[in-house]
Design a protein around this motif. Structure first.
Motif, PDB file in Angstrom:
ATOM      1  N   ASN A  17       3.108   2.131  -1.891  1.00  0.00           N
ATOM      2  CA  ASN A  17       2.300   1.215  -1.101  1.00  0.00           C
ATOM      3  C   ASN A  17       2.806   1.101   0.332  1.00  0.00           C
ATOM      4  OD1 ASN A  17       1.938  -2.060  -0.362  1.00  0.00           O
ATOM      5  ND2 ASN A  17       0.121  -1.017  -1.146  1.00  0.00           N
ATOM      6  N   ARG A  32       1.442   4.236   2.147  1.00  0.00           N
ATOM      7  CA  ARG A  32      -0.010   4.188   2.372  1.00  0.00           C
ATOM      8  C   ARG A  32      -0.548   2.834   1.916  1.00  0.00           C
ATOM      9  NH1 ARG A  32      -2.911   9.065  -0.417  1.00  0.00           N
ATOM     10  NH2 ARG A  32      -4.708   8.069   0.568  1.00  0.00           N
ATOM     11  N   ASP A  61      -3.324   1.457   2.509  1.00  0.00           N
ATOM     12  CA  ASP A  61      -4.750   1.475   2.209  1.00  0.00           C
ATOM     13  C   ASP A  61      -5.099   2.313   0.989  1.00  0.00           C
ATOM     14  OD1 ASP A  61      -3.957   3.816   3.405  1.00  0.00           O
ATOM     15  OD2 ASP A  61      -5.832   4.122   4.503  1.00  0.00           O
ATOM     16  N   VAL A  72      -5.779   2.748  -2.629  1.00  0.00           N
ATOM     17  CA  VAL A  72      -6.164   1.786  -3.655  1.00  0.00           C
ATOM     18  C   VAL A  72      -5.304   1.901  -4.916  1.00  0.00           C
ATOM     19  CG1 VAL A  72      -8.056   1.053  -5.151  1.00  0.00           C
ATOM     20  CG2 VAL A  72      -8.500   1.586  -2.762  1.00  0.00           C
ATOM     21  N   ALA A  94      -1.914   0.378  -4.253  1.00  0.00           N
ATOM     22  CA  ALA A  94      -1.991  -1.076  -4.125  1.00  0.00           C
ATOM     23  C   ALA A  94      -2.179  -1.751  -5.481  1.00  0.00           C
ATOM     24  CB  ALA A  94      -3.139  -1.448  -3.181  1.00  0.00           C
ATOM     25  N   ALA A 149      -4.503  -6.504   1.977  1.00  0.00           N
ATOM     26  CA  ALA A 149      -4.392  -5.425   2.958  1.00  0.00           C
ATOM     27  C   ALA A 149      -5.200  -4.204   2.539  1.00  0.00           C
ATOM     28  CB  ALA A 149      -2.925  -5.052   3.156  1.00  0.00           C
ATOM     29  N   ALA A 150      -5.145  -3.869   1.266  1.00  0.00           N
ATOM     30  CA  ALA A 150      -5.931  -2.722   0.784  1.00  0.00           C
ATOM     31  C   ALA A 150      -7.420  -3.027   0.814  1.00  0.00           C
ATOM     32  CB  ALA A 150      -5.492  -2.341  -0.624  1.00  0.00           C
ATOM     33  N   TRP A 151      -7.809  -4.282   0.537  1.00  0.00           N
ATOM     34  CA  TRP A 151      -9.222  -4.651   0.538  1.00  0.00           C
ATOM     35  C   TRP A 151      -9.818  -4.558   1.933  1.00  0.00           C
ATOM     36  CZ3 TRP A 151     -12.875  -5.640  -3.058  1.00  0.00           C
ATOM     37  CH2 TRP A 151     -14.034  -6.289  -2.648  1.00  0.00           C
ATOM     38  N   LYS A 152      -9.061  -4.951   2.938  1.00  0.00           N
ATOM     39  CA  LYS A 152      -9.568  -4.860   4.306  1.00  0.00           C
ATOM     40  C   LYS A 152      -9.859  -3.415   4.698  1.00  0.00           C
ATOM     41  CE  LYS A 152      -7.112  -8.978   5.967  1.00  0.00           C
ATOM     42  NZ  LYS A 152      -6.068  -9.490   6.888  1.00  0.00           N
ATOM     43  N   ALA A 153      -9.059  -2.482   4.184  1.00  0.00           N
ATOM     44  CA  ALA A 153      -9.261  -1.073   4.523  1.00  0.00           C
ATOM     45  C   ALA A 153     -10.329  -0.429   3.653  1.00  0.00           C
ATOM     46  CB  ALA A 153      -7.945  -0.311   4.395  1.00  0.00           C
ATOM     47  N   THR A 154     -10.276  -0.681   2.333  1.00  0.00           N
ATOM     48  CA  THR A 154     -11.199  -0.040   1.391  1.00  0.00           C
ATOM     49  C   THR A 154     -11.586  -1.035   0.318  1.00  0.00           C
ATOM     50  OG1 THR A 154     -10.056   2.062   1.748  1.00  0.00           O
ATOM     51  CG2 THR A 154     -11.553   1.943  -0.118  1.00  0.00           C
ATOM     52  N   ARG A 202     -13.845  -9.367   4.167  1.00  0.00           N
ATOM     53  CA  ARG A 202     -14.795  -8.283   4.478  1.00  0.00           C
ATOM     54  C   ARG A 202     -16.205  -8.814   4.293  1.00  0.00           C
ATOM     55  NH1 ARG A 202     -13.519  -2.803   4.901  1.00  0.00           N
ATOM     56  NH2 ARG A 202     -15.773  -2.628   5.181  1.00  0.00           N
TER      57      ARG A 202
END
Length: 574
Positions: free
Chosen positions: A256, A259, A261, A263, A266, A288-293, A325
């Protein structure tokens, strides 16, 4: 250039020496057998130089005569070798171009002119010619012989690896790649195949070691190395999560960190943190992962982070995730699911419809159907939403090389390629979606293309039933045609067939569209109508000139309107 300068320097020094002797006159006396020979110093110097030059020339002549046989043989040998290399070069080019006839001839010529033990490329050309001619067994034997030679070991292993790949023997290919990787870690093809083998065996540390070797030899750049390392660490964490939690957690957190982002990284990192009751840090990882993907797995784990939370608390967490998001279909679906679990059907319906407006797809329609079933239990509406879900685009899934999976994997099950899975919409239903759109467009355009039909006086018919809507008239081509040979007798020119609510009517001069009740009477009691109209329709031998489509009631959405079109095509009506 240096040699020219050295020659000029020698000449210059000799000139200086003779000039120095000329400026200093003197005599040189030589006594031999009672005779004295007196000469000047300059003449003596010239005589000495002449004698030395004569001796050198004589020595060169004697040496040339003595070594002339070797020189002649060497000349012909070099000429023969040059011809062999020329043939070898032409043969390699022909083999690369696929001209096996020229390659075979040049290979034979090169083998005659050059010894194979002196030039390894002859063995390679010989193996390539065997491959071009389809003699794969001989080619494999030649590659095996190359693999035993230390100088050609890597070349032979490469040939064996390609042959194993051609035959589909992945285990043999990985074996040869592993041998090549041990001898030369800098080989990209060998390292990649060996990593795939280590992953298949569950040897995550071995795969990471090979990846580090690739990075140290600058085979892959830093970004690609970090991406592959995060994939391997994520797979390692998933594999060891239940058996060795400490190592799995360390691998998940490092993946994590490399990377944020990614999924899968994360998800496994958040699971490890939630297992140790570190909800705050695990939630930050998911956010943080949700904001990206935006991913449904992230939303599900975020909403259910604390097992003791009530359904209302989960709804609050889903709304918080949606705030990160906004105007996103996945965010709306996350809130809709949580609202459905909490019993807030109005909010669930609102968010599901919002997701459909932003991105109409299968999961949104299914969620709307679940909401309708839980709130009202209206079977008709539920069937309508289910029908739309069947025709809607697919939900995103993990796809690699055309293979669709519900779960992420480090390598592709088709090709074994590392980091092949992508979160996207599958495309295997593209043809079905295009065909459905085409048929739907035909149905929508049918009323607009229907021509007004002349109406002739007819006997009054009973009023239509209240539950039956007015019929829709669709005009077909007025040109007469013979009945299709494959149609049954019920669809001949003297009959009025009824298929899925479609009644075919015909006349010489005009077409009289019957009332809906009359159409139903003809459908239910066709035998009596045929007997009464047999005399009037004896001379008619043309196919139906118009088709009257009676749609199903709108309160029964479970009936697909495309079935009418498909039935007419099946029986050859248009």
């Amino acid at each position: 250039m240096i040699r020219i300068l050295f020659f000029l320097l020698v000449v210059f020094l000799l000139g200086l020496g003779f000039a120095w002797l000329a400026d200093r006159p003197g005599d040189m006396v030589v006594t031999l057998s009672g005779y004295q020979y007196r000469v000047s110093l300059m003449v003596a110097a010239v005589a000495v130089v002449t004698v030395v030059a004569a001796v050198m020339i004589l020595w060169w002549l004697l040496k040339a005569i003595w070594t002339s046989p070797y020189t002649v043989a060497r000349y012909f040998r070099v000429r023969r070798r040059d011809r062999g290399y020329q043939a070898l070069s032409t043969g390699m080019i022909a083999a690369g171009a696929g001209d096996f006839d020229l390659a075979r001839r040049k290979n034979r010529e090169a083998m005659k002119l050059i010894r194979s033990d002196q030039e390894p490329l002859i063995q390679l050309l010989d193996a390539q010619v065997s491959l071009l001619e389809g003699r794969h067994d001989e080619a494999r034997q030649k590659f095996e012989a190359m693999a035993e030679d230390p100088e050609m070991k890597l070349l032979g292993l490469r040939g064996l690896y390609l042959e194993a790949e051609r035959l589909g023997d992945r285990e043999a290919a990985r074996h040869y790649a592993a041998r090549a990787a041990e001898a030369a870690p800098q080989l990209g093809w060998a390292a990649d195949s060996t990593i795939e083998q280590r992953i298949a065996e569950g040897d995550w540390d071995g795969a990471l070691k090979i990846l580090d070797a690739q990075k140290s030899t600058h085979q892959v750049d830093r970004e690609l190395a970090a991406r592959r390392r995060s994939v391997l660490l994520t797979a390692k964490a998933n594999a060891l999560f239940d058996t060795n939690f400490a190592i799995a957690k360390a691998a998940a957190l490092e993946a994590n960190r490399l990377r944020p982002d990614f999924v899968p990284a994360a998800l496994v990192a958040a699971r490890a943190l939630f297992r140790e009751s570190d909800l705050r840090k695990g939630a930050k990882v998911l956010e943080a992962a949700w904001k990206a993907t935006p991913h449904p797995g992230l939303a599900d784990l975020y909403v259910h982070a604390r097992h003791g939370d009530s359904v209302n608390d989960r709804l609050v967490r889903a709304k918080k995730l949606q705030s990160l998001r906004q105007n996103n279909a996945e965010s709306a679906l996350a809130v809709a699911r949580a609202a459905l679990d909490a019993g807030d059907y109005s909010l669930a319906r609102e968010q599901a419809e919002s997701a459909i407006r932003m991105q109409p797809r299968e999961g949104a329609w299914l969620l709307l159907a679940d909401t309708e079933e839980a709130e009202t239990g209206d079977v008709g509406k539920v069937r309508e939403y289910l029908a739309k879900a069947v025709r809607a685009p697919r939900d995103p899934a993990w796809v690699a090389d055309g293979y669709e999976s519900d779960r992420w994997a480090p390598v592709s099950p088709v090709t074994g390629r590392l980091d092949a899975f992508e979160w996207r919409v599958p495309v295997e239903r593209l043809g079905a979606l295009i065909e459905a759109d085409r048929e739907r467009a035909q149905i929508e355009e049918a009323p607009a293309l229907a021509a007004p039909l002349p109406v002739a006086p007819a006997e009054p018919a009973a009023a239509p039933a209240p539950s039956m809507p007015a019929p829709v008239v669709a005009a077909s081509s007025p040109a007469p045609r013979k009945p299709e040979p494959h149609l049954p007798a019920a669809f001949s020119a003297s009959s009025e067939p009824v298929v899925n609510g479609v009644v075919a009517a015909e006349s010489k001069d005009s077409v009289v569209p019957p009332s809906p009740q009359a159409g139903l009477v003809e459908a239910l009691d066709g035998a009596g109508q045929e007997q009464s109209s047999e005399a009037a329709t004896q001379d008619r031998r043309t196919p139906p000139a118009a088709e009257i489509t009676v749609p199903m009631p709108p309160d029964d959405p479970g009936v697909d309107p495309l079935e009418t079109v498909k039935a007419r095509r099946r029986f050859g009506l248009f």
